[in-house]
Design a protein around this motif. Sequence first.
Motif, short mmCIF file in Angstrom:
data_model
loop_
_atom_site.label_atom_id
_atom_site.label_comp_id
_atom_site.label_asym_id
_atom_site.label_seq_id
_atom_site.Cartn_x
_atom_site.Cartn_y
_atom_site.Cartn_z
N THR A 15 41.36 0.21 25.04
CA THR A 15 42.02 -1.09 24.95
C THR A 15 42.28 -1.49 23.49
O THR A 15 42.75 -2.59 23.23
N SER A 17 43.93 -1.40 19.57
CA SER A 17 45.35 -1.44 19.21
C SER A 17 45.95 -0.03 19.21
O SER A 17 47.13 0.13 19.55
N TYR A 84 34.88 -3.43 15.07
CA TYR A 84 34.53 -3.94 13.75
C TYR A 84 33.06 -4.38 13.71
O TYR A 84 32.75 -5.56 13.75
N SER A 157 41.07 -7.24 17.82
CA SER A 157 39.98 -8.22 17.90
C SER A 157 39.68 -8.84 16.54
O SER A 157 39.25 -9.98 16.45
N1 LIG Z 1 42.87 -3.19 11.21
C1 LIG Z 1 43.16 -2.32 10.27
O1 LIG Z 1 44.05 -2.54 9.44
C2 LIG Z 1 42.39 -1.03 10.17
C3 LIG Z 1 42.78 -0.13 9.17
C4 LIG Z 1 42.12 1.10 9.08
C5 LIG Z 1 41.11 1.41 9.97
N2 LIG Z 1 40.75 0.48 10.92
C6 LIG Z 1 39.65 0.87 11.83
O2 LIG Z 1 40.13 0.72 13.16
C7 LIG Z 1 39.02 0.47 14.02
C8 LIG Z 1 39.34 -0.72 14.88
O3 LIG Z 1 40.54 -0.51 15.55
P1 LIG Z 1 41.28 -1.69 16.34
O4 LIG Z 1 41.79 -2.69 15.40
O5 LIG Z 1 42.23 -1.09 17.28
O6 LIG Z 1 40.03 -2.33 17.09
P2 LIG Z 1 39.91 -3.24 18.33
O7 LIG Z 1 41.22 -3.76 18.78
O8 LIG Z 1 38.81 -4.21 18.01
O9 LIG Z 1 39.36 -2.22 19.44
C9 LIG Z 1 38.05 -1.78 19.49
C10 LIG Z 1 37.89 -0.93 20.75
O10 LIG Z 1 36.53 -0.56 20.89
C11 LIG Z 1 36.09 -0.94 22.20
N3 LIG Z 1 34.69 -1.30 22.19
C12 LIG Z 1 34.06 -2.15 21.36
N4 LIG Z 1 32.75 -2.22 21.68
C13 LIG Z 1 32.58 -1.39 22.75
C14 LIG Z 1 31.47 -1.04 23.54
N5 LIG Z 1 30.24 -1.54 23.32
N6 LIG Z 1 31.65 -0.14 24.53
C15 LIG Z 1 32.87 0.37 24.79
N7 LIG Z 1 33.97 0.07 24.08
C16 LIG Z 1 33.82 -0.81 23.08
C17 LIG Z 1 36.94 -2.15 22.56
O11 LIG Z 1 36.90 -2.33 23.96
P3 LIG Z 1 36.94 -3.81 24.64
O12 LIG Z 1 38.39 -4.08 24.96
O13 LIG Z 1 36.12 -3.68 25.86
O14 LIG Z 1 36.39 -4.79 23.65
C18 LIG Z 1 38.29 -1.67 22.03
O15 LIG Z 1 38.89 -0.78 22.92
C19 LIG Z 1 37.81 0.23 13.13
O16 LIG Z 1 37.04 1.41 13.07
C20 LIG Z 1 38.44 -0.02 11.76
O17 LIG Z 1 37.58 0.33 10.70
C21 LIG Z 1 41.37 -0.71 11.05
#
Ligand SMILES: NC(=O)c1ccc[n+]([C@@H]2O[C@H](COP(=O)([O-])OP(=O)(O)OC[C@H]3O[C@@H](n4cnc5c(N)ncnc54)[C@H](OP(=O)(O)O)[C@@H]3O)[C@@H](O)[C@H]2O)c1
Length: 305
Positions: A15, A17, A84, A157
């Motif tokens: 789920t 991004s 995060y 998130s």
């Molecule tokens: N934003 C940026 O610009 C950027 C840049 C470089 C790297 N990143 C990296 O990208 C990553 C975050 O990506 P994103 O923005 O796509 O994050 P996100 O939207 O917060 O998604 C996090 C995912 O992890 C899942 N998750 C969290 N806790 C969980 C648990 N206990 N069990 C199972 N699933 C769980 C969430 O599921 P639910 O839907 O159930 O919560 C969701 O699918 C991080 O590692 C960050 O360091 C981000």
Amino acid sequence: MDVNDRPTVLVIGATSSIGKFLVRELAAQPRSQNGRVLAAVRSEQKAESFRKQGIETVHLDLNQTETIASALQGVDRVFLVTGYTVDMLPQSKAVIDAAKKMGVQHIVHAGAWAPADTDLPHFGWHQYVESYIERSGIGYTHLQPNMFMQNLLGGNSLWESLGGSSKENGAIHFFLEDARIGWIAAEDIASVAAAVLREPAKHDGKAYVLSAEARSVPEIAEVLTEVLGKPFHSVPNSPDEFLAAVLKGGMEPTYAHCAHETLKRFGRGAIPGQADVYNNIEALTGKKAMLWRDFAVKHRGEFLY
Ligand SMILES: NC(=O)c1ccc[n+]([C@@H]2O[C@H](COP(=O)([O-])OP(=O)(O)OC[C@H]3O[C@@H](n4cnc5c(N)ncnc54)[C@H](OP(=O)(O)O)[C@@H]3O)[C@@H](O)[C@H]2O)c1
């Protein structure tokens, strides 16, 4: 492998991004090409929304080790992204340990771009996870994206409570001052992951930095104005405002402080290489990289006010 000798691919963070585009892209292709695709979810509500799209799901909670082992049964290839939180460390370790036991052949890990000698802790954590994957002996490909374009849409998130484009008057709230940084669309990160998951041997042992276009937020506002035909402008909120907002929103504090320090440095243009771009998307996916103009067109409805 399934009975037709097709691999089973598990998307952890289905789920997220990146994950939501990845699952859709893999499931859109015939099984004979991509194999069986499983979206890992931790709630019935999220499982239901995938099932409505005809996508198979499996229960996995990164904080419950037993669910990881059971979700990995019969899985050949894994995509891993975590949220995060500093808990990304034990969570990723649990996935890698279980993947090794269950005979997974390849892991695609979505981490983050940073200079190799970064002293920003959360970037280091991604480096630790990469090293632990390498040590496991499982085949691997590391994706190292720079700033997600989706951040300006509140599309994950971290950012959803923080502004992004305002529906009222075209204000783009962000926390970067006027410094340039490299951006990448989550769609492109997902397409790179899909390409690797289809042909892992071709990408084994490789790390791909993903950063398609360098722009400052005021420059992005100009692109949106031109492409969407309505005025947009940048409103540079301070990193301190970011920190206060995310802590109030319940973000895990250790990661929140790392992100705060990162925004301060990015805003000063103080991280060497932060605006470097890499011309690798087309070679990896067969599609041109999404630039800000393309992103504005595709997400027109989300930006327009
Ligand atoms: N934003 C940026 O610009 C950027 C840049 C470089 C790297 N990143 C990296 O990208 C990553 C975050 O990506 P994103 O923005 O796509 O994050 P996100 O939207 O917060 O998604 C996090 C995912 O992890 C899942 N998750 C969290 N806790 C969980 C648990 N206990 N069990 C199972 N699933 C769980 C969430 O599921 P639910 O839907 O159930 O919560 C969701 O699918 C991080 O590692 C960050 O360091 C981000």
